[in-house]
Every structure is written in C-alpha cells, then in structure tokens.
Write a protein that holds these residues in place. Sequence first.
Motif, short mmCIF file in Angstrom:
data_model
loop_
_atom_site.label_atom_id
_atom_site.label_comp_id
_atom_site.label_asym_id
_atom_site.label_seq_id
_atom_site.Cartn_x
_atom_site.Cartn_y
_atom_site.Cartn_z
N ARG A 436 0.83 -1.20 0.00
CA ARG A 436 0.00 0.00 0.00
C ARG A 436 0.87 1.26 0.00
N GLU A 437 0.26 2.34 -0.42
CA GLU A 437 0.95 3.62 -0.36
C GLU A 437 1.10 4.01 1.11
N ILE A 438 2.31 4.33 1.53
CA ILE A 438 2.56 4.61 2.94
C ILE A 438 2.04 5.99 3.32
N THR A 439 1.25 6.04 4.37
CA THR A 439 0.76 7.32 4.89
C THR A 439 1.15 7.44 6.35
N GLU A 440 1.00 8.65 6.89
CA GLU A 440 1.33 8.85 8.30
C GLU A 440 0.48 7.95 9.19
N GLY A 441 -0.80 7.83 8.84
CA GLY A 441 -1.70 7.01 9.64
C GLY A 441 -1.28 5.55 9.65
N LEU A 442 -0.83 5.06 8.49
CA LEU A 442 -0.38 3.67 8.44
C LEU A 442 0.89 3.48 9.26
N LEU A 443 1.79 4.46 9.16
CA LEU A 443 3.01 4.34 9.96
C LEU A 443 2.70 4.38 11.46
N ASN A 444 1.65 5.13 11.81
CA ASN A 444 1.28 5.17 13.24
C ASN A 444 0.83 3.80 13.73
N HIS A 445 0.32 2.96 12.82
CA HIS A 445 -0.02 1.60 13.24
C HIS A 445 1.21 0.88 13.80
N ILE A 446 2.34 1.11 13.17
CA ILE A 446 3.59 0.51 13.66
C ILE A 446 3.87 1.03 15.08
N GLU A 447 3.73 2.33 15.24
CA GLU A 447 4.01 2.91 16.56
C GLU A 447 3.02 2.44 17.61
N VAL A 448 1.78 2.26 17.22
CA VAL A 448 0.77 1.76 18.17
C VAL A 448 1.19 0.40 18.71
N ALA A 449 1.72 -0.44 17.82
CA ALA A 449 2.15 -1.77 18.26
C ALA A 449 3.32 -1.67 19.24
N ILE A 450 4.24 -0.76 18.96
CA ILE A 450 5.37 -0.59 19.88
C ILE A 450 4.90 -0.03 21.21
N ARG A 451 4.03 0.99 21.13
CA ARG A 451 3.56 1.64 22.36
C ARG A 451 2.83 0.67 23.28
N ALA A 452 2.16 -0.32 22.69
CA ALA A 452 1.41 -1.26 23.53
C ALA A 452 2.31 -1.90 24.58
N TYR A 453 3.58 -2.07 24.22
CA TYR A 453 4.53 -2.70 25.15
C TYR A 453 5.06 -1.70 26.17
N ASP A 454 4.71 -0.43 26.01
CA ASP A 454 5.21 0.62 26.91
C ASP A 454 6.73 0.54 27.03
N PRO A 455 7.42 0.51 25.90
CA PRO A 455 8.86 0.31 26.00
C PRO A 455 9.57 1.50 26.62
N CYS A 456 10.60 1.23 27.36
CA CYS A 456 11.46 2.29 27.87
C CYS A 456 12.83 2.07 27.25
N LEU A 457 13.08 2.80 26.20
CA LEU A 457 14.30 2.58 25.44
C LEU A 457 15.51 3.15 26.16
N SER A 458 15.26 4.12 27.05
CA SER A 458 16.37 4.63 27.87
C SER A 458 16.90 3.53 28.78
N CYS A 459 15.98 2.84 29.42
CA CYS A 459 16.38 1.76 30.33
C CYS A 459 17.09 0.63 29.60
N ALA A 460 16.65 0.39 28.39
CA ALA A 460 17.06 -0.84 27.71
C ALA A 460 18.45 -0.77 27.11
N THR A 461 19.07 0.38 27.19
CA THR A 461 20.37 0.53 26.53
C THR A 461 21.41 0.92 27.56
N HIS A 462 21.57 0.07 28.55
CA HIS A 462 22.39 0.42 29.71
C HIS A 462 23.79 -0.14 29.62
N ALA A 463 24.07 -0.99 28.64
CA ALA A 463 25.34 -1.71 28.61
C ALA A 463 26.43 -0.89 27.95
N LEU A 464 27.66 -1.30 28.21
CA LEU A 464 28.79 -0.66 27.55
C LEU A 464 29.86 -1.72 27.39
N GLY A 465 30.48 -1.72 26.23
CA GLY A 465 31.59 -2.62 26.02
C GLY A 465 31.19 -4.01 25.58
#
Lengths: 488, 230
Positions: A436-465
């Motif tokens: 399908r032709e990509i629209t903002e609304g369709l892309l928001n479907h992707i974000e809705v799926a991510i948001r459902a998990y309530d991800p905290c990307l700050s927390c998840a990137t704590h490692a080094l080395g």
Amino acid sequence: MTYHLETAEHPEKLRRVAIDPVSRVEGHGKVTLLLDEDNKVRQVRLHIVEFRGFEKFIQGRPYWEVPVMVQRLCGICPVSHHLAASKAMDAIVGAKRLTPTAEKIRRLMHYGQIMQSHALHFFHLCSPDLLFGFDSEVGQRNIVGVAAKHPETARRGVLIRKFGQEAIRLTAGKRIHGTGSIPGGVNKSLSVEERDYLLKDIYQIVAWCRDAVHLARELHETDPALYNSFGIFRSHFMSLIGADGQMDLYDGRLRARDDSGAIHFDGVAQADYEKYIQEEVKPWSYMKFPYFRALGNERGWYKVGPLARVQNCDSIPTPLADAERREFLDYAGGMPMHTALGYHWTRMIEMLHAAETIKDLLHDPDILGGDLMTTGERGFEGFGMIEAPRGTLIHHYRVDENDLVSMCNLIVSTTHNNQAMNEAIRHVARRYLHGREITEGLLNHIEVAIRAYDPCLSCATHALGKMPLAVELVDAAGTLVHRLQRDA
Amino acid sequence: MSQTFTLDGEEIPFRDGQTIIQAAHDAGRWIPHLCYHPEFKPHGSCKLCTVTVNGRHMASCTTQAAAGQTVESDTEALNGERRTLLQMLFVEGNHFCPSCEKSGDCKLQATAYELGMMTPHFDHFYPSRPVDASHPEVLLDFNRCILCSLCVRASRDVDGKCVFALSGRGIGTKLVVNAASGRLADTDAAIGDKALEVCPVGVILKKRRGFAVPIGERTYDKAPISETEE
C-alpha cells in the motif's frame, strides 16, 4: 538466527522509510522499513539508538551509592531500578529479611510507581490512539486532544498519576530520583499526617482505576476484530510470581509459560536467572535479545509485562483486580491472549491492583513504624529482581571486600520484550502496510504496536563494552566496499 | 569592641587580631567561603570569601579587620565572580550531585545554590581520579576534591598526624595521603580524627552511611547555607 522480515536479501535496492524517532514512548528509537517498488515490505526493524553505559561505570563505585545512581537510567520508572538495586544490596549487608516497616514502605513506593507509570502510559501516551483511532487526524492525536474531547478521562489520568507520584514522594523523598530505599531497609517511614494525606483520596483513586479497566475492556468489546488481532503473535510469557501463585510485583520467583499457557518453568530462584535466560546481540541494535536457554534463540523468546503477568499468575491478591482478571480470562476464552492491545487491558487491571494494594498498606500501622534497618553477615553477590511497570527487571552485582562494585549486569523489562516488539511491528507491517501507499496514519499503526509494550528505550540501553557494532561502506551500485565489525 | 568597619553599609564591630570574615561571622553576617573554617588557620586559597576593602579585592579570611574599612561583599559583581570560581571548581572535578551521598550536606553544592549558579558554564575537564576504598571505615573519592586543604590542616594541627597533603603544583595539584602505597589503609588515619570530619564536599566519607538521612532532613534541606554556616 534471523526472523522473517528481519533482514532483506538485497537492502541496497529497496526504498527506506524511517519512523525516527518513535513518538510517545520513553527514550529514543527508530523503525526502518525497506520496501520494494511495489511497496511490499521486505525488512522491518525496531532500532534502539541510545547508548548509555551504566553497567560499566557503576563498577568501582561503593555499593551503598548504587540504588541512587542506577535509578538515573530512567525518569519514568526510577523507583523500579532504585528498589531492584536495593534488593540486590540487601544481600551485601546481610539483610535476609527486612523489617515489616521497611518492606511495606518499599512496597508502597513500588505500587505508587506502578500506578503512576501505568496511568502515564494509558492516558497520556496511548489514549489518543485508542479514543480517536490509529489513523485519525494527527493534530488531535495527543493528550491535549484527549483533554479537549474527553476532559474527564484526561483529568482522571492526570490525577491518578499524581497520586502515584505523591506516594513515591512521601516514601522516597522526591517524586523522581529519591533516596528512600537503602541497603538493608529504608531511611524513613510515614508520619500520621503523610499517611492521612494519601488516605483521603485513595478510595476515589480505586474507583477511577476500576473505571479505567472498564474503559479498556469496552475498547476490546467495541471493536474485537481489531483489538483481538492487532500485532498478534504467539510467544512464551515470563514474570515473577509471589507466594501461592499470586501476583506479586515486588518479589517472588520466576515462572514462565508457553504460548498455550502450559508451565515452562516455575519456582526459579532469582539467583538462578542465568541458568534459564541467555542474551543474544544483533549488529543493528544497541538492545540485547534475551531468550530461554532451554529452547534456544529461535524459539525461546518471550513476553513480559502486564499481559504476561496477569495471565501468568493464579490469582491477584486484591478482590477488585482479581475479579477483573477473571473477566479478562473469560473474554480470552480459556487460552492466553497474545494480541498487543491486550497489554492495555491488563495494564489497567494492574493499575487497579496497585490502587487496592496502596489502600491496604495505608491501613497497616507498620508503615508508621520506626524500625527501618536490618543487617547481618556481609555478602559479596546480590540479585535484585522486581516486576517493574514494563516487566521483569533484573539487577545483579558483585561487590569486593573493599565495598566497591566489581560486576554489574542489568536485564531490564524492555529488553525482554525486544524480540516481541520486533515481531509485533512485522506483523502489523505485513497486515497493514504491505503493497500500500505509505501514509502517516499507516506508519502510526507501527508505533501503536510498539507503544502497547510501553517500551522504555532509555532503560534498555544500559550496557557498555558488550555491544557489537558493524560499519559498512557501500557504493552507489550497492556493492559492499568495506566492512568493519566489532563482535560482542 | 569599640572599633568598627562597614560591611555592605552595616557597622561591624571587631576585636584586635580578628579577620574580616571572623568579625562578620560574630555579627551574624555570612560571607561565602569553602576553604575557611573557624577552627583552623586560614589558607586563603579558594578565594570565594573575596570582598573589596576600600575598593581592593582581598580574601576576607586572611585580611585583618581595621577601623574605618569600607568592605563590600554581597554585591552583584562579587557574587558573579564567586559564581565563576564555583563553576571552575565544578568542572575541574567530577561532581555528580544526583548520585553523591553528600548532596544536601555539601558546602560546594549549597554555596552554588545560594549564589544562583545555574550551569557549569565551562567545558568539563572530566579528570581521571581514583577512589580509595582500602580503609575499612573510610572511603576517599578524589573525584570531588576542591583542594581546600581543610583535611590537611586538621590532620596536622589537631590530630598531629599529617595523614593528608597537597602534592604537585598548579593545575596538577592533588590531594595525597601519607603512605608509600598511596592507600589510606596504610596511614595512621582512624575514626575520630578531626581530619575525617571536616571535608566540605564528598571526598572523605564514612563507609556504609550512604543515604541514611532522608531528603528533607539533610543540613541544607532545612535552611540555606547562609543561615546555617558556622
């Protein structure tokens, strides 16, 4: 191991669409889609582009500093890190069992955290999608739009969150990044005035939280075709389980079920987590991919968080939330629900459980006590596990004979859900975007799926080395000219 | 006590031999300072207590009070210079207040709040400094040292031990301990030493105390440093 749509064979010939940054989540991440000339989706990835380093720079610091320092991983769920680190350091000071006052003050702090985080996520971040529609007018699709169209819903969301923040302030000293929990106990209990301040509003908060569960349920019942299938995929579940199989978000043992609800493992002590969980690294994300050792990285990944917890426990030890849990299970029809949007419903059940738990704690005289600290035989290794708002949080430290941290390993909730979030957005991409032709609304479907998990990307990137990095130089024809790689 | 000087227009009485900061303190007036301590011989190194005496910049901790002096301290110009000094102290060390157990009890932090320091302004040096946890009861975190030398003077003048010293010159100056190994455990430092009590920042810490005092009950939670300073 790569999954369907994880890696396209010839990415250089495909059109790249990026959602950068993913909005209305904690931290910074992006999604890349690679599409062919017919707009067919060939690759979908959730990339985590933050880089932190806590596991490294916590080394060499005194152990008593860790619960305060490491909570700076996050501004939304610092209490979870504060408490997980404190629990680990309890073992270092030999506090095998906290005083009743200390444990209950910590629980009050933690359930305040669950309440404020869940309210923030549901009302502030996700209700615009749920109330207006995923592809509704983008200018309205935010909390300001909700406040204009649904003022009572928005007001309750703000006040529920505020109540949770106040419970944190009175137990930790500050709403964000307090110091209340220390190795071996807490540094304060509640005064009568502080207790009464919370007590005067708690019954209203419980009622509003119950209404919020019903709102989430009504969304499912109103549009079951969408809610029962959006971002759906089957996977294992994992969470801590308290005594007698009850939900306990502060402490317990690990239990995992397979996608049909059968027990995969149960009663696993926190100190044994490494025997059951392994982490994989991939060259395109700073976030690791955990999986169950016994099943391998191909089949062993799993979900954590509210959807896992509500379906993993045998009961919830507060009556209103347990009644809602049973309603949820009845709706699911006797089998585990795997739809991404089921997270919202279960998250609200947990928020109700948090409100009821706070109510019970406020009636417990122990929270006014003065016996705050426990000590015992000095230890050198500590495990701290807690059910943070987003799922199971693991802190693991070793401390040397001079009191300095020599090893730190953190597995945060969002990391457990890494593969699950990637699978969810691939499912959504296949279903809604493919061809399908990509629209903002369709892309928001992707974000809705991510948001459902309530991800905290700050927390998840704590490692080094430990993270692998790959740099590729590709010419205009798509030919690889040079490649540099650092393996994990 | 019939002799006086004026401090920001207020008549301040003094005794013979008193410095300006001592006389101001006795009169209930606070002049910002970090390396000055009423129990020890003044060092005059942090320069935070700089005032103008008859128009000249002078360290009030080392300048004798004299009759008829016109002293200015709480002026926007002088406080601006003090903020700059504080900013330099913050960037020369590694001061992470959010996770420092001295927060709320730290004179550097409290003075920065009092004088309205909003940012470090300068680029951070991010020096590589060690933590010495060798002593069973005391932790040294050199990241936070501001070279005030209070521990040096306390150890030498009160404890009679010379556990601490400033070594090196200029920007290379650093706090060291008196042991060939460089470890506090190999000195004769002991709990009860005055030197272990006087650190205005979070360098010399009693182990395992951490965050035992809740927010709201720390020294400068209750009142600003200008109202609590000795």
